[in-house]
Design an enzyme around this catalytic site. Structure first.
Site, mmCIF file in Angstrom:
data_model
loop_
_atom_site.group_PDB
_atom_site.id
_atom_site.type_symbol
_atom_site.label_atom_id
_atom_site.label_comp_id
_atom_site.label_asym_id
_atom_site.label_seq_id
_atom_site.Cartn_x
_atom_site.Cartn_y
_atom_site.Cartn_z
ATOM 1 N N ARG A 120 -15.638 20.952 -6.992
ATOM 2 C CA ARG A 120 -17.061 21.345 -7.569
ATOM 3 C C ARG A 120 -18.119 21.113 -6.306
ATOM 4 N NH1 ARG A 120 -15.602 17.177 -12.397
ATOM 5 N NH2 ARG A 120 -15.016 15.954 -10.522
ATOM 6 N N LYS B 87 1.190 -6.463 5.210
ATOM 7 C CA LYS B 87 1.582 -5.348 4.576
ATOM 8 C C LYS B 87 2.959 -5.002 4.907
ATOM 9 C CE LYS B 87 0.796 -0.451 4.462
ATOM 10 N NZ LYS B 87 0.627 -0.311 3.046
ATOM 11 N N LYS C 67 -1.954 -7.014 -3.982
ATOM 12 C CA LYS C 67 -3.139 -6.642 -3.056
ATOM 13 C C LYS C 67 -3.287 -8.096 -2.444
ATOM 14 C CE LYS C 67 -4.222 -2.305 -4.176
ATOM 15 N NZ LYS C 67 -4.093 -1.401 -3.275
ATOM 16 N N ASP D 296 5.477 11.405 -5.430
ATOM 17 C CA ASP D 296 5.584 9.816 -5.454
ATOM 18 C C ASP D 296 5.723 9.840 -3.891
ATOM 19 O OD1 ASP D 296 6.379 7.176 -5.103
ATOM 20 O OD2 ASP D 296 6.482 7.205 -7.364
ATOM 21 N N HIS D 297 4.618 9.338 -3.213
ATOM 22 C CA HIS D 297 4.584 9.413 -1.735
ATOM 23 C C HIS D 297 5.610 8.272 -1.091
ATOM 24 C CE1 HIS D 297 1.892 5.991 -1.635
ATOM 25 N NE2 HIS D 297 2.106 5.938 -0.413
ATOM 26 N N LYS E 177 9.163 8.712 2.180
ATOM 27 C CA LYS E 177 9.106 7.738 3.413
ATOM 28 C C LYS E 177 10.690 7.761 3.946
ATOM 29 C CE LYS E 177 5.482 4.376 1.709
ATOM 30 N NZ LYS E 177 4.510 4.443 2.702
ATOM 31 N N LYS F 242 -0.301 11.338 -8.604
ATOM 32 C CA LYS F 242 -0.341 10.170 -9.464
ATOM 33 C C LYS F 242 -1.793 9.954 -9.996
ATOM 34 C CE LYS F 242 -0.370 6.112 -7.978
ATOM 35 N NZ LYS F 242 -0.902 4.848 -7.204
ATOM 36 N N HIS G 298 5.875 3.987 -7.815
ATOM 37 C CA HIS G 298 6.716 3.663 -6.291
ATOM 38 C C HIS G 298 7.994 2.532 -6.578
ATOM 39 C CE1 HIS G 298 3.422 6.049 -4.925
ATOM 40 N NE2 HIS G 298 2.465 4.889 -4.843
ATOM 41 N N ASP H 220 -0.183 0.905 -10.842
ATOM 42 C CA ASP H 220 -0.867 1.456 -9.679
ATOM 43 C C ASP H 220 0.479 1.714 -8.777
ATOM 44 O OD1 ASP H 220 -2.623 2.747 -7.596
ATOM 45 O OD2 ASP H 220 -2.420 0.650 -6.680
ATOM 46 N N GLU I 285 0.472 -6.038 0.187
ATOM 47 C CA GLU I 285 -0.509 -5.310 0.837
ATOM 48 C C GLU I 285 -1.580 -6.209 1.404
ATOM 49 O OE1 GLU I 285 -1.722 -0.943 -0.313
ATOM 50 O OE2 GLU I 285 -1.319 -2.010 -2.111
HETATM 51 C C1 BG6 Z 1 -1.050 4.283 -3.724
HETATM 52 C C2 BG6 Z 1 -1.652 3.181 -4.541
HETATM 53 O O1 BG6 Z 1 -0.182 5.214 -4.560
HETATM 54 O O2 BG6 Z 1 -0.187 3.644 -2.848
HETATM 55 C C3 BG6 Z 1 -2.665 2.457 -3.390
HETATM 56 O O3 BG6 Z 1 -2.632 3.844 -5.473
HETATM 57 C C4 BG6 Z 1 -1.735 1.671 -2.527
HETATM 58 O O4 BG6 Z 1 -3.258 1.298 -4.355
HETATM 59 C C5 BG6 Z 1 -0.855 2.661 -1.731
HETATM 60 O O5 BG6 Z 1 -2.528 0.901 -1.565
HETATM 61 C C6 BG6 Z 1 0.256 2.097 -0.911
HETATM 62 O O6 BG6 Z 1 0.956 3.093 0.031
HETATM 63 P P1 BG6 Z 1 1.521 2.791 1.349
HETATM 64 O O7 BG6 Z 1 2.282 3.849 1.445
HETATM 65 O O8 BG6 Z 1 0.322 2.179 2.168
HETATM 66 O O9 BG6 Z 1 2.454 1.379 1.110
#
Ligand code: BG6
Length: 509
Positions: free
Chosen positions: A47, A353, A348, A184-185, A189, A155, A247, A242, A223
């Site tokens: 937009r 991390k 969090k 789903d990223h 990995k 997502k 994940h 989240d 994290e």
């Molecule tokens: C995302 C969440 O899907 O994954 C975030 O919405 C989170 O809150 C992130 O920080 C974490 O991804 P990664 O790859 O950094 O572990």
């Protein structure tokens, strides 16, 4: 190498953060590695009022996410990439007539000879997924007469079981399941995929991968950051929605699943669905009370710096009861895992991390070395991030008289494969979708099975009797009672160092 057809990628929500932060850098890496097809175009749509040049500046030339990469790449390569990026302003609303968009797509298709194959990437707010799909269908942009059409959906996929089911139904009105790629990223990995290889291409692990040898399974996703600028979104979501529903349950499904009969996408996904369906759904309040812990980070000082508590974050309700820490204990009701507890937590503002899966093996049935002092388990640690690798902990003899046993580590780090380039998650997943490989994407029934497990926990946390919200000082490993979840005198394996200066515990409400 698999073949990648000529195609176009249309990104809805192209002026958003994800496009600049993940999608374009992923595509740029694919471009540098020669993985993009000969005729390829990206059309950003959203937009914002932007020209093609504005868009190229934003996501390539002036992008902080590509700055370093661009510096190291030949100018001609950068230009060749930027030249196939285009932008179309959708006006005020995504819910509009897509005829002008279609015209633009047709023109670019002819100009670049992309053969009518199109991926539509939905990176808009989730409430718009179905709207965009419908408008594409109304403009007959979902038809496959001249080239395939695929839909990648970001997502969160749903907010609950019901909303996920409705979204699936809604999307299925306009696209068939085999055209839909739910991203789903975590599945992009490398170490997550390696879980399948570790289990199913070695004969040393799988025979032990069951209730007879495994005492319990522990998964930690920590994290160190807080909610950053996403307070508004996060406060309506929370750690369970989240991270856990998607994940972490994806990781669980890969640990739990039975061996598939082959590496075909459907075979693997069938087994993952079965695994998710076998998680024992917690129904009564006592079980939910005993097996779940939620908490929020409160203000503290980390390394001398003041850190805000969750309720003080921008966009967060000062009386919020959204969890930033979730720890769940559960069982898997099938032959392989009967009676084996799984402990999974995500949070969090932890000390560091890290994401890792720890398989705790049972102690030897009969202890021969009584004075060894080692009645601890063997562990297999699968480190998803940051230092991707695998670690086995086992007992060895201490040199000298007697049989004193010490713990030894045997480790493998991906970084030791010097010549190997490890693709970024989005890069890998985009390439898979471009090649029509859905193995690392979630299927409709998979997402719904995950929600089926999560829904009762969310409902309990929302309105259950005796439900608690604990507090933990930003920078520590969660609330004081976190270890209570673990059977016996067990404790969570807290990897890395606790950086908090001032740890503390409390009950907020
Ligand atoms: C995302 C969440 O899907 O994954 C975030 O919405 C989170 O809150 C992130 O920080 C974490 O991804 P990664 O790859 O950094 O572990």
């Amino acid at each position: 190498m698999k073949k990648t057809d000529n195609q176009m990628l249309v990104i809805f929500g192209a002026s958003g953060d994800l496009t600049a932060r993940k999608l374009i850098p992923g595509l740029f890496n694919l471009h540098l590695a020669g993985h993009l097809p000969k005729n390829f175009v990206v059309l950003g749509a959203s937009r914002s009022d932007m020209s093609d040049e504005d868009f190229r500046d934003r996501v390539v030339y002036k992008s902080p996410y590509l700055k370093d990469k661009i510096k190291d790449a030949p100018e001609s390569k950068v230009k060749a990439f930027a030249d196939v990026l285009y932008y179309e302003d959708l006006g005020k609303d995504y819910d509009t007539d897509y005829a002008p968009l279609r015209k633009r797509v047709e023109a670019l298709k002819d100009k670049h000879d992309t053969s009518g194959n199109i991926i539509y990437y939905l990176s808009t707010p989730p409430t718009l997924y179905e709207t965009v799909a419908k408008n594409l269908a109304d403009a007959e942009m979902n038809t496959q007469n001249h080239g395939w059409k695929r839909l990648i959906v970001e997502k969160p996929f749903g907010y609950s079981l019901e909303t996920a089911q409705n979204l699936n139904k809604g999307l299925h009105r306009f696209f068939e399941e085999h055209q839909i790629y739910r991203i789903d990223h975590y599945l992009g990995k490398e170490t997550v995929q390696n879980l399948l290889v570790t289990r199913f291409s070695n004969s040393i692990f799988e025979p032990l991968w069951n209730r007879n040898y495994i005492h319990h399974v522990e998964i930690t996703n920590a994290e160190s950051v807080g909610v950053e600028k996403r307070g508004g979104y996060y406060d309506k979501s929370g750690a369970l929605r989240d991270m856990f529903q998607n994940h972490l349950l994806q990781l669980v499904s890969l640990v739990v699943m039975e061996p598939p009969i082959g590496d075909d996408a459907e075979e693997i996904r069938n087994e993952k669905v079965k695994a998710l369906k076998s998680l024992r759904v917690m129904k009564d309040e006592q079980t939910l009370y005993d097996n779940t812990i939620r908490a929020q980070y409160v203000a503290s000082e980390i390394n001398g710096n003041k850190v805000k508590g969750y309720r003080e974050e921008d966009g967060v309700d000062p009386d919020s009861t959204t969890e930033t820490y979730a720890a769940i204990k559960f069982y898997v009701d099938n032959w392989r895992w009967h009676g084996t507890p799984f402990y999974v937590r995500t949070a969090k503002r932890m000390p560091t991390k890290v994401t890792e899966i720890v398989i705790h093996f049972k102690e030897p049935h009969h202890q021969i070395f009584q004075e060894s002092g080692m009645h601890r388990d063997n562990k297999l640690v699968i480190r998803i991030q940051p230092d991707e690798g695998i670690l086995i902990k086992f007992g060895v003899k201490v040199p000298g008289q007697g049989f004193k046993v010490e713990r030894a580590n045997m480790d493998f780090y991906y970084s030791s494969l010097a010549e190997t380039y490890v693709m970024e998650a989005y890069e890998r997943l985009l390439l898979d979708a471009m090649q029509g490989d859905a193995t690392l994407y979630a299927r409709a029934d998979e997402v719904e099975a995950a929600w089926e497990f999560v829904d009762p926990i969310l409902n309990y946390w929302k309105s259950g009797k005796d439900v608690r919200m604990y507090g933990y000082a930003a920078g520590v490993w969660g609330p004081e009672n976190a270890d209570d979840l673990i059977d016996g005198n067990g404790i969570w394996r807290n990897p890395g160092e606790n950086l908090a200066d001032d740890p503390g515990y409390c009950v907020i409400c």
